[in-house]
Write an enzyme that holds these catalytic residues in place. Structure first.
Site, PDB file in Angstrom:
ATOM      1  N   HIS C 122       0.867  -1.189  -0.013  1.00  0.00           N
ATOM      2  CA  HIS C 122      -0.093  -0.009   0.034  1.00  0.00           C
ATOM      3  C   HIS C 122       0.943   1.251   0.037  1.00  0.00           C
ATOM      4  CE1 HIS C 122      -2.912   3.012   1.805  1.00  0.00           C
ATOM      5  NE2 HIS C 122      -3.648   2.166   1.426  1.00  0.00           N
ATOM      6  N   ASP C 202       2.953  -4.410   8.068  1.00  0.00           N
ATOM      7  CA  ASP C 202       1.677  -3.746   7.872  1.00  0.00           C
ATOM      8  C   ASP C 202       0.602  -4.601   8.503  1.00  0.00           C
ATOM      9  OD1 ASP C 202      -0.567  -2.335   7.062  1.00  0.00           O
ATOM     10  OD2 ASP C 202       0.327  -1.678   5.117  1.00  0.00           O
ATOM     11  N   GLN C 205      -4.682  -4.851   7.232  1.00  0.00           N
ATOM     12  CA  GLN C 205      -5.706  -5.644   6.817  1.00  0.00           C
ATOM     13  C   GLN C 205      -5.883  -7.093   7.481  1.00  0.00           C
ATOM     14  OE1 GLN C 205      -8.105  -5.145   4.589  1.00  0.00           O
ATOM     15  NE2 GLN C 205      -7.194  -3.212   3.665  1.00  0.00           N
ATOM     16  N   LYS C 228     -10.154  -0.321  10.415  1.00  0.00           N
ATOM     17  CA  LYS C 228     -10.528  -1.577   9.917  1.00  0.00           C
ATOM     18  C   LYS C 228     -10.903  -2.685  10.532  1.00  0.00           C
ATOM     19  CE  LYS C 228      -7.203   0.044   6.200  1.00  0.00           C
ATOM     20  NZ  LYS C 228      -7.826   0.459   4.951  1.00  0.00           N
ATOM     21  N   CYS C 368      -4.908   2.580  -3.659  1.00  0.00           N
ATOM     22  CA  CYS C 368      -3.397   3.150  -3.068  1.00  0.00           C
ATOM     23  C   CYS C 368      -2.339   1.883  -3.556  1.00  0.00           C
ATOM     24  CB  CYS C 368      -3.525   3.226  -1.447  1.00  0.00           C
ATOM     25  SG  CYS C 368      -4.507   4.604  -1.314  1.00  0.00           S
TER      26      CYS C 368
END
Ligand SMILES: Cc1ncc(COP(=O)(O)O)c(C=O)c1O
Ligand SMILES: Cc1ncc(COP(=O)(O)O)c(C=O)c1O
Lengths: 411, 151, 411, 151
Positions: C122, C202, C205, C228, C368
């Site tokens: 991303h 990261d 998600q 999220k 993104c």
């Protein structure tokens, strides 16, 4: 005159007992309480419109984007910015000031330059400039403050000497959170502009308490927090003049701020997007717009007058207490709705603990103003800070609990 | 005044706050450490003369609330003449007192701080001087910042 | 098996009509919806406990501080951190990654060093490293991804060559927001550690979609966003190993992070305070704690299984559509609950607009992920992303609306 | 299909989307400009041959949704042969159409875009090619990023 009873009905939190007494909330300098309308804005958003903004074409995303950008426009109006793009959402005053110190400081400061601030700044408008000066080799200088009846007012004569062409940036607070001083912000901006310095106003204590017009002030940047003006925590604003913003690189980078990205590099969107990397704090931005609506429905001129009366009454009644030292400007000088004080031999924390027993919420400590405290010859003060929902009766409760505390400790 | 508050501000605490014992710098000190309570600005310096592993002399200096000042004052009266191992043991007992409100029978004046446990935000005040003293014993020049410690 | 009907009752926003159809929300990769419990946590805080934290001794301030620090401990448990002090509150994933890129990057990167990331990141886990490399003179390198059935999986053979002792930091995504790839994060951390590189995951998600244990992963830093994972907007976390955090200087400076301040300089508190300058986003941190409670009451292993089934069903049903290209790993490979796809001759935005007419919320665009899109030979994809409240019937609604759209555009 | 959607995707738009006119690079171009819609990734390059203040030839190239591609295609058919002043005037009329939904009588095919006004998020798509064309006319090498413009 404010209809304070009607206003109090708007704030659910005020209607509670603390330690068996009705809550008397006099810690507004730290954070303000939230009216029903602001809480409802959050609930409405999460129950009806929640979605990511900007990059979506479905109904929720369009509603969320409209509400978020609507809040930006609402806040622009609240401070009379020329263009909603001049309103950048941040977490609060501290982050807003850091953004300028990082992005502007990195691009513009060099050895030999002077960054000017004042001796009465909150740590959040002090340490970022120490860091920017250190990183760039610039020198940080301080405008001293006055003693006597004008205690805490800036020494404007010293400013004449300090404001040289070497000064590239002048950062100062609109209202001191410890002293209650209201600085002559428009004059300070005018004089800084005359030597070509960029101005940064810390409006944390002012924007929710008095009418504020960035164009009348003539500042380049202005920082504030939502939570001190009846808005939610986690949202604040950096106002920046468009001409300056368009020349600034972002401090944080990531999704949402780019036109084009390759594995080699990226190009930036214009302001405000350029400075809002990642998913923004959509809900709280919208609720901050609701806080603007609420405050304007009451009238910030009215709020300022109400604050001033309470501060005046508080100073009169507090001065009847034995051994009290009231800090900050006295009669005549511009003064906001907060009063700091100290007693010889009774520490602020003991006072705050005793007051809490009577339901009175005060703040004691250095108020993120350590160097100022040292200059005042104090380690801490107790602070009562007022807002639109406070009453004169609450000042009586304050004085009564202080009297009891003094009796206990001093006899 | 509520029962909690009376418990917090016991006579012995008020007395030590008004007339602190062993206050001031110690010219003969061979150990010193400084403690900060950054949230509230309380400060405390402790000066020791260690004689082998015995605390021959101890004084403190600083500023802060009644709890922090009285605690440091009382501490100096308790630690003087003790070994460093005893000092650690006393601190452990003191920590139990201020966090649980339970004072063992044999402990005398330190028990006055049992009321602190009802005011968790004040535990840091009560332990500030102790942290400085233990750092001085350890010869740790680092500031004893109460927020690094789990009180 | 999840009791999806019961779960749906927890989410007020789902029970609305969009353009005359029941809302089918399949844009969870962008942001998740909020259960009643999370909304209630916000309301409760603002109606009962709101106050500034840390520096207050009155009842409200103590309650607010306890709730805020309680949320930190709750989140530490959620990711199995060894110590609540390893949980730093930020605005979200993007800010968390920027914090590492700025603070860690500034202190440790120098010319000759390599920062390693992957081709599937991303923008928020890409541009900050481009900037950090540029500022320090380090080189940024990318782990390539595979094609074929493992499309979007990382080329682990290339990793052998890339992971040299020059690599000082390896930043990679746990789950790709465009491809659905689940990276073998523990293995990647292990191999990076073997060459002495610091690892940054990261987890935007992943953290709300599957069980996650920072100690089992063996990472140094891990970033995620509240919004999220059923939490509010404006709050996120940087997890950092205590040993690393204690050696890092703050990126933002101001109130709340200092031990001692003079007009000349300041000294920092330890983590987490050191990295949280200014008034934190108290309310949203507390509500994020409530989101952890909620997700754990359902079970993240259950959620992961549910997501996987929906993705599988979606891929099967979508593959019946003429001309569809499904992106990302196919059968067998680790895959999360999102499916990206593209049609020759019909643009993602037209698809999203048509779907919205039928109440189906999708995302179309580059997600993104511009450089990745280019590598895939696409300008955009349409993405359906699932979460605990989605059903197989909703996938039927998705397929039906896509069929209508294709008919309109292609015939 | 809802009335709004039918309005948005008029036959003329679908037709231009399927069979774009004047698509591709223009070898004889003396002006070129590029437009980006960063939120959605739409792109459009416009190539012009200006002959004095007349647009002698015009083509476009790019990728994006039906609205953006059809709009760019239709635009090329409208601008060819016009003066640069006419081009600005036509854009102003087009902008009114897509933001208000009001198409003046005399405007022919551009009126097909009136349905865009019911989808504010798509206005940027409809104007992307126009922004690039106007930048090309102005000789402005800067990208026409739709988000700098107030549509
Ligand atoms: C994989 C990934 N990383 C980072 C981000 C950025 O998260 P945020 O926008 O919440 O900062 C996202 C979400 O947009 C994402 O999907
Ligand atoms: C004058 C002043 N400046 C800056 C700040 C910092 O604001 P925040 O903590 O919301 O970032 C405050 C409030 O604490 C303040 O009173």
């Amino acid at each position: 005159m404010l209809d304070v009873n009607k206003i109090r009905a708007d704030f659910p939190i005020l209607h509670q007992q603390v330690n068996g007494h009705p809550l008397v909330y006099l810690d507004n300098g730290a954070t303000a309480q939230k009216p029903r309308r602001v809480i409802d804005a959050l609930v409405h958003y999460y129950e009806r419109d929640n979605s990511n903004v900007h990059r979506g074409l479905h109904a929720l995303s369009m509603r969320a984007t409209d509400a978020y950008e609507g809040a930006r426009a609402r806040i622009a109006k609240f401070i009379n910015a020329a263009d909603p793009a001049e309103v950048i959402f941040t977490r609060g005053t501290t982050e807003s000031i850091n953004l300028v110190a990082h992005s502007w400081g990195h691009a513009h400061l060099k050895p030999g330059d002077v960054v000017l601030t004042t001796e009465i700044e909150h740590h959040s408008n002090l340490i970022p400039w120490q860091q920017a000066a250190r990183a760039s080799g610039a020198t940080l200088k301080y405008v001293p403050f006055l003693g006597g009846d004008a205690e805490g007012g800036l020494d404007l004569a010293a400013l004449d000497t300090l404001l040289t062409p070497q000064v590239k940036l002048f950062a100062f607070t609109h209202i001191s959170n410890t002293l209650g001083t209201i600085n002559p912000a428009a004059e300070l901006c005018r004089r800084a502009r005359a030597v070509g310095a960029v101005t940064v106003i810390d409006a944390a204590q002012s924007v929710g308490h008095m009418p504020l017009d960035v164009r009348a002030l003539g500042c380049d940047f202005l920082a504030f927090s939502g939570h001190k003006m009846c808005g939610p925590t986690g949202i604040g604003v950096l106002y920046g003049r468009r001409a300056l913003l368009d020349k600034l690189a972002p401090d944080e980078t990531g999704g949402g701020i780019v036109v084009s990205v390759t594995y080699e590099g990226a190009t930036w969107k214009p302001a405000p997007e350029r400075f809002e990397a990642g998913t923004p704090n959509v809900a709280d931005a919208i609720a901050l717009g609701a806080a603007c609506d609420y405050l304007d429905s009451i009238g910030r001129d009215q709020i300022a007058a109400h604050d001033a009366v309470l501060a005046q009454v508080a100073m009169e009644k507090l001065s009847t207490l034995p051994g009290i030292r009231i800090i900050g400007p006295r009669t005549g000088a511009a003064r906001s709705g907060l009063v700091s004080f100290a007693f010889e031999g009774v520490h602020a924390h003991d006072i705050v603990t005793f007051a809490d027993e009577d339901g009175v919420a005060l703040r004691g400590g250095h108020h993120c103003n350590q160097p100022l405290m040292r200059k005042l010859g104090l380690t801490s003060t107790t602070r009562a800070s007022f807002y639109l929902y406070n009453t004169e009766q609450e000042i009586d409760a304050l004085v009564a609990t202080l009297r009891r505390t003094l009796k206990f400790f001093i006899g | 005044m509520s029962a909690d508050l009376t418990e917090l501000y016991q006579q012995v605490i008020l007395d030590h706050n008004r007339r602190p014992r062993n206050r001031g710098k110690l010219p003969t000190a061979n150990r010193v450490a400084h403690g900060d309570n950054p949230s509230c600005g309380d400060q405390c310096s402790v000066y020791l003369r260690l004689d082998g592993d015995r605390i021959a002399e101890i004084t403190f200096d600083g500023s802060g609330c009644a709890i922090s000042q009285a605690s440091a004052s009382l501490m100096t009266t308790q630690l003087k003449g003790k070994t460093t191992a005893d000092a650690q043991k006393l601190y452990d007992e003191f920590h139990t007192i201020v966090t649980t409100g339970q004072a063992p029978e044999e402990i005398s004046d330190l028990g006055a701080f049992a009321g602190v446990h009802a005011f968790p935000a004040r535990i840091k005040c009560a332990t500030l001087g102790w942290h400085a003293a233990l750092n001085a014993i350890k010869g740790d020049p680092a500031d004893a910042t109460t927020e690094t410690h789990k009180d």
